[in-house]
Structures are given as structure tokens and as C-alpha cells.
Scaffold this active site. Structure first.
Site, PDB file in Angstrom:
ATOM      1  N   LYS A  89       0.858  -1.194   0.000  1.00  0.00           N
ATOM      2  CA  LYS A  89       0.000   0.000   0.000  1.00  0.00           C
ATOM      3  C   LYS A  89       0.892   1.241   0.000  1.00  0.00           C
ATOM      4  O   LYS A  89       1.739   1.409   0.894  1.00  0.00           O
ATOM      5  CB  LYS A  89      -0.887  -0.044   1.252  1.00  0.00           C
ATOM      6  CG  LYS A  89      -2.160   0.742   1.142  1.00  0.00           C
ATOM      7  CD  LYS A  89      -3.060   0.415   2.320  1.00  0.00           C
ATOM      8  CE  LYS A  89      -4.359   1.155   2.277  1.00  0.00           C
ATOM      9  NZ  LYS A  89      -5.136   0.956   3.519  1.00  0.00           N
TER      10      LYS A  89
HETATM   11  O1  G3P Z   1      -9.744   2.256   4.385  1.00  0.00           O
HETATM   12  C1  G3P Z   1      -9.305   3.477   4.902  1.00  0.00           C
HETATM   13  C2  G3P Z   1      -9.862   3.625   6.239  1.00  0.00           C
HETATM   14  O2  G3P Z   1      -9.210   2.832   7.174  1.00  0.00           O
HETATM   15  C3  G3P Z   1     -10.007   5.005   6.687  1.00  0.00           C
HETATM   16  O3  G3P Z   1     -11.229   5.040   7.282  1.00  0.00           O
HETATM   17  O4  G3P Z   1     -12.977   5.896   8.712  1.00  0.00           O
HETATM   18  O5  G3P Z   1     -10.568   6.540   9.118  1.00  0.00           O
HETATM   19  O6  G3P Z   1     -11.796   7.447   7.183  1.00  0.00           O
HETATM   20  P1  G3P Z   1     -11.667   6.315   8.122  1.00  0.00           P
END
Ligand code: G3P
Length: 218
Positions: free
Chosen positions: A87
Site C-alpha cells: 500500500k
Molecule cells: O480504508 C481506509 C480507512 O481505514 C479510513 O477510514 O474511517 O478513518 O476514514 P476512516
């Protein structure tokens, strides 16, 4: 549409895998820290543990931001297990590294995608997956799902192989809309995946079937 789980929590990964509908896992440094996984070796060991639970792509994120560092880290991550996907952040040094990985057959997930232009250059560099962050766009009064639709159109125009991996998915309707828009993958919290199964008419219907069976057999 493929379902990935977006966590580094082993219990949640096992629970999702046991459902039989899990296709892969995504992690990031914040999710690792949330589980208390710190220190380079512990982090590498954790990726291997995840790969031994789920038979599908497992995204492992580099923390370097320069080409040489990303390549060094990414090659070490890819050597851990055949299912590791490196990644890489959406920065120009990351794009160069994705091109390098692509030429060596190493799979990549270009993360922190917030625009169609970013998705376009990641695909041109040969990214295996790109991760548009839906929820974080919604958080700033932009529309994350519009971005998925825009990228789908661009990739289809040119038959790019790069898969759209909807990320920052927060709830079951995000998953359903991603499926409607033709996202290749959605990476989701376990709670959102499980919520897809819920309907009050299913619950009441099942309760009646079971009660009628009991009546007929008592
Ligand atoms: O897949 C990316 C994710 O982990 C981020 O999620 O909810 O932190 O925006 P969030």
C-alpha cells in the site's frame, strides 16, 4: 463485488473470514496502532498472521515517502507472503514506486485517493488497486460516491485493469451504493458488513415460522 475487511483486529478478521464471504484485508498505520501493534518486527509478524487467516490480498502500508524508501520497504513487505499487496500513498514518489513495483510483478494499492486525477495517474502507473476514501470526502461535505462513479467511468473508457477499492466505508448504504456504481471492491468495518444481513421483517418472519413449527409439533 469483492468484500475486504478494513481492520488489523484479528478477532474481527477471523469472524469475517468465518462468514465465508471475505475476499481480503486492508490495514493502515492507524489501524495497526489502534490494536497496539508497534515496532517494525511486530508489525511484519502481524501481517503474516493476517495472511495465514485470510486467503486473499492483504494490504500492508509503507511509511516511507521517498522513492528509494518506498521501494525498499515495499519489497520487504512483498517478500513476507504471496498475498501481500504493497500500500503506497498517492504522492509523486509513490507513483514512481508503483510503476517500479508493477514492472516487477509486485501488487500495489494506491491509498489516500481523493480525486479522479489521482486515480488516473495511479492507474497509468499500473496500480493493482486504488483506494478512494469515501467517508472522509463525505466528512468535508463532498460526495465520496460521486468520485467512485467518476473513476468507474474513466477506467471503463480505457479498460484500465486497476481495481477500484472503495475505502473509508462507514455504513451498509455505502457498501450498497458502491455495488450499484460498479466498485470492484469495498473494504469495510465488520459492523457494516454484518449490518447488511439485518431486516426486521426477516426477524419477525423467522420468529413466526419457528412459533408455527412449535405449535404444529407440540
Ligand atoms: O480504508 C481506509 C480507512 O481505514 C479510513 O477510514 O474511517 O478513518 O476514514 P476512516
Amino acid at each position: 463485488m469483492k468484500f475486504f475487511i478494513d481492520t488489523a483486529n484479528l478477532a474481527e478478521i477471523k469472524e469475517a473470514n468465518d462468514l465465508g464471504i471475505l475476499d481480503g484485508v486492508t490495514t493502515n498505520p492507524s489501524l495497526m496502532a489502534k490494536e497496539g501493534i508497534t515496532g517494525a518486527q511486530n508489525i511484519l509478524d502481524h501481517y503474516v498472521t493476517i495472511c495465514n487467516i485470510v486467503d486473499g490480498p492483504v494490504s500492508a502500508e509503507v511509511i516511507s515517502t521517498d522513492f528509494e524508501g518506498i521501494v525498499r520497504e515495499g519489497e520487504a513487505l512483498a517478500a513476507l507472503h504471496k498475498n501481500i499487496v504493497v500500500k503506497v500513498p498517492m504522492i509523486l514518489e509513490g507513483i514512481k514506486a508503483i510503476k517500479h513495483f508493477s514492472s516487477k510483478g509486485i501488487k500495489t494499492n494506491c491509498t489516500l485517493i481523493f480525486s479522479a486525477g489521482q486515480a488516473l495517474i495511479a492507474a497509468k502507473a499500473g496500480a493493482t488497486f486504488i483506494s478512494p476514501f469515501l467517508g472522509r470526502l463525505d466528512d468535508i461535505s463532498s460526495n465520496g460516491l460521486d468520485l467512485i462513479a467518476q473513476i468507474r467511468g474513466i477506467y471503463d473508457n480505457y479498460a484500465f485493469d486497476t481495481e477500484i477499492l472503495a475505502a473509508s466505508v462507514r455504513h451498509p448504504m455505502h457498501i450498497i451504493h458502491c455495488a450499484e456504481l460498479g466498485s470492484d471492491v469495498a473494504t469495510c468495518p465488520l459492523k457494516a458488513i454484518k449490518a447488511l444481513a439485518n431486516h426486521p421483517l426477516t426477524d419477525s418472519g423467522l420468529a413466526k415460522f419457528l412459533a408455527d413449527y412449535e405449535k404444529g409439533n407440540s
